[in-house]
Design a protein around this motif. Structure first.
Motif, mmCIF file in Angstrom:
data_model
loop_
_atom_site.group_PDB
_atom_site.id
_atom_site.type_symbol
_atom_site.label_atom_id
_atom_site.label_comp_id
_atom_site.label_asym_id
_atom_site.label_seq_id
_atom_site.Cartn_x
_atom_site.Cartn_y
_atom_site.Cartn_z
ATOM 1 N N LEU A 71 0.669 -1.438 -0.219
ATOM 2 C CA LEU A 71 -0.392 -0.046 -0.091
ATOM 3 C C LEU A 71 0.747 1.349 -0.134
ATOM 4 O O LEU A 71 1.920 1.068 0.866
ATOM 5 N N VAL A 72 0.895 2.516 -0.976
ATOM 6 C CA VAL A 72 1.376 3.350 -1.413
ATOM 7 C C VAL A 72 0.228 4.606 -0.726
ATOM 8 O O VAL A 72 -1.157 4.436 -1.432
ATOM 9 N N ALA A 73 0.040 4.965 0.053
ATOM 10 C CA ALA A 73 -0.842 6.518 0.412
ATOM 11 C C ALA A 73 0.151 8.077 0.186
ATOM 12 O O ALA A 73 1.117 7.637 1.303
ATOM 13 N N VAL A 74 -0.910 8.753 -0.033
ATOM 14 C CA VAL A 74 -0.271 10.326 -0.257
ATOM 15 C C VAL A 74 -1.534 10.451 1.008
ATOM 16 O O VAL A 74 -3.041 10.273 0.980
ATOM 17 N N PRO A 75 -0.819 12.016 1.652
ATOM 18 C CA PRO A 75 -1.486 13.177 2.913
ATOM 19 C C PRO A 75 -2.788 13.312 2.104
ATOM 20 O O PRO A 75 -2.002 13.344 0.972
ATOM 21 N N ASP A 96 1.035 -0.088 -11.536
ATOM 22 C CA ASP A 96 1.239 -0.964 -12.285
ATOM 23 C C ASP A 96 1.046 -2.664 -11.343
ATOM 24 O O ASP A 96 1.094 -4.046 -12.271
ATOM 25 N N ARG A 97 2.177 -2.680 -10.229
ATOM 26 C CA ARG A 97 2.113 -4.297 -9.502
ATOM 27 C C ARG A 97 1.145 -4.987 -8.944
ATOM 28 O O ARG A 97 1.120 -5.625 -8.204
ATOM 29 N N GLY A 98 0.167 -3.746 -8.580
ATOM 30 C CA GLY A 98 -1.116 -4.439 -8.085
ATOM 31 C C GLY A 98 -0.950 -4.106 -6.752
ATOM 32 O O GLY A 98 -2.217 -5.148 -6.080
ATOM 33 N N ALA A 99 -0.146 -3.024 -5.828
ATOM 34 C CA ALA A 99 -0.636 -2.666 -4.498
ATOM 35 C C ALA A 99 -1.386 -1.771 -4.581
ATOM 36 O O ALA A 99 -1.554 -0.851 -5.123
ATOM 37 N N TRP A 100 -2.028 -1.534 -3.321
ATOM 38 C CA TRP A 100 -3.149 -0.389 -2.753
ATOM 39 C C TRP A 100 -2.237 0.548 -3.285
ATOM 40 O O TRP A 100 -1.074 0.871 -2.449
ATOM 41 N N VAL A 101 -2.890 2.284 -3.721
ATOM 42 C CA VAL A 101 -2.709 3.068 -3.605
ATOM 43 C C VAL A 101 -3.542 4.354 -3.173
ATOM 44 O O VAL A 101 -5.117 3.418 -3.104
ATOM 45 N N LEU A 102 -3.354 5.052 -1.812
ATOM 46 C CA LEU A 102 -4.632 5.083 -1.774
ATOM 47 C C LEU A 102 -4.257 7.004 -1.506
ATOM 48 O O LEU A 102 -2.922 7.543 -1.226
ATOM 49 N N SER A 103 -5.685 8.085 -1.100
ATOM 50 C CA SER A 103 -5.407 9.279 -1.302
ATOM 51 C C SER A 103 -5.943 9.607 0.230
ATOM 52 O O SER A 103 -6.698 9.183 -0.022
ATOM 53 N N VAL A 104 -5.862 10.689 0.750
ATOM 54 C CA VAL A 104 -6.042 11.048 1.741
ATOM 55 C C VAL A 104 -6.755 13.006 1.723
ATOM 56 O O VAL A 104 -5.688 13.318 1.161
#
Length: 317
Positions: A71-75, A96-104
């Protein structure tokens, strides 16, 4: 499985939203049965990173430590045009590698700049929704939800909805039991219903002219009566067609939509402050029956009158 989480520390980010990500993913709760998470804070240029409010933190890890994150998250951040290509590349690579991406909250602008929101639904704080839509027309911004997931890309609405979106990912990856443990430790509901519309004030629309001001004041005082276009037009001494056109010019909406909003606004107030049965609230505000009130609550606010009362009742408190 959610084993590694990387939070992208960017200049002007919000301490609260950053703190939510640290609290949900960065606290060791293995003693309560939550699987361990390798939590990392990374940045493009390791060293001091300015927060809002004149604060700063020192981040020692670079973006390369996000390369294997699940998971890569952006505050949230103040700089809505943040477009460091190194950060954007990390987000693209994660997806691209299928990880979660989260923005807040306003972190959605970073995801938008990366192109990951193109052709997808998204959300952000309701105050920024129109600006995000203009910034990236290829996304479909929904200002009435707490978070949106599309193919493991999650955008959350304002501030506290960071908790909702984060717990949603925990629930998806680690199960409901883990999400419930984290929620209980944070003293928050494990899952909220409804959307941002519950938290947006419903004021009387601003009027550019005063020709309908007296009528609108009268209508607000008589919400339990027949407020059809014909009735309002007759009171305004206009034909229904002329009245409807003038009403939209001065309020920006239709008479029917305005009446529903005002009745909902009054119903919200009664549910917050009075111990009236739902059917009585419905009659008092002009919806007639509890079923009609529930329909409009669900359509506009995304929740039920009973759920709204449980969350916001001052009488209960």
């Amino acid at each position: 499985m959610l084993r590694r989480v990387a939070v992208l520390a960017v200049p002007t980010m919000s301490p609260f939203e950053f703190g939510v990500l640290c609290e949900v993913f960065g606290v060791d709760r293995t003693d309560d049965g939550v699987p361990p998470i390798d939590f990392r804070v990374v940045t493009a240029d390791p060293g001091p990173i300015p927060f809002q409010h004149g604060l700063s933190i020192t981040v020692e890890r670079g973006l390369e430590d996000a390369a294997d994150a699940d998971l890569v998250a952006v505050p949230a951040l103040d700089d809505l045009r943040h477009a460091d290509e190194r950060v954007l590349d990390v987000l693209r690579a994660a997806h691209d590698r299928g990880a979660w991406v989260l923005s807040v909250c306003s972190g959605a602008f970073v995801l938008a700049a990366s192109g990951l929101l193109d052709g997808r639904p998204s959300t952000t704080h309701w105050r920024h929704a129109a600006r995000l839509q203009a910034f990236r027309p290829a996304t479909r911004v929904d200002p009435d939800v707490l978070f949106v997931e599309d193919e493991k890309i999650v955008t959350s609405a304002g501030t506290a909805s960071a908790i909702d979106a984060s717990l949603h990912i925990v629930r998806r990856e680690l199960g409901a039991a883990a999400a419930n443990v984290i929620a209980r430790r944070m003293v928050v509901p494990p899952q909220r219903d409804g959307g941002q519309a519950q938290y947006i004030a419903l004021p009387v629309p601003e009027r550019e002219a005063d020709s309908l001001a007296a009528l609108l004041d009268w209508a607000q005082a008589h919400l339990d009566e027949d407020l059809s276009v014909e009735v309002l037009a007759r009171r305004a001494l206009m034909s229904p067609r002329t009245f409807a056109r003038r009403f939209r010019e001065e309020t920006g909406t239709t008479p029917a939509a305005w009446v529903v909003r005002q009745r909902l606004r009054r119903a919200q107030h009664l549910l917050e402050t009075a111990d009236l049965p739902v059917d009585e609230v419905a009659r008092t505000v002009g919806f007639g029956t509890g079923g009609v009130l529930r329909h409009h609550f669900t359509t506009v606010l995304g929740t039920s009158p009973q759920a709204y009362r449980r969350r916001f009742s001052l009488a209960g408190a």
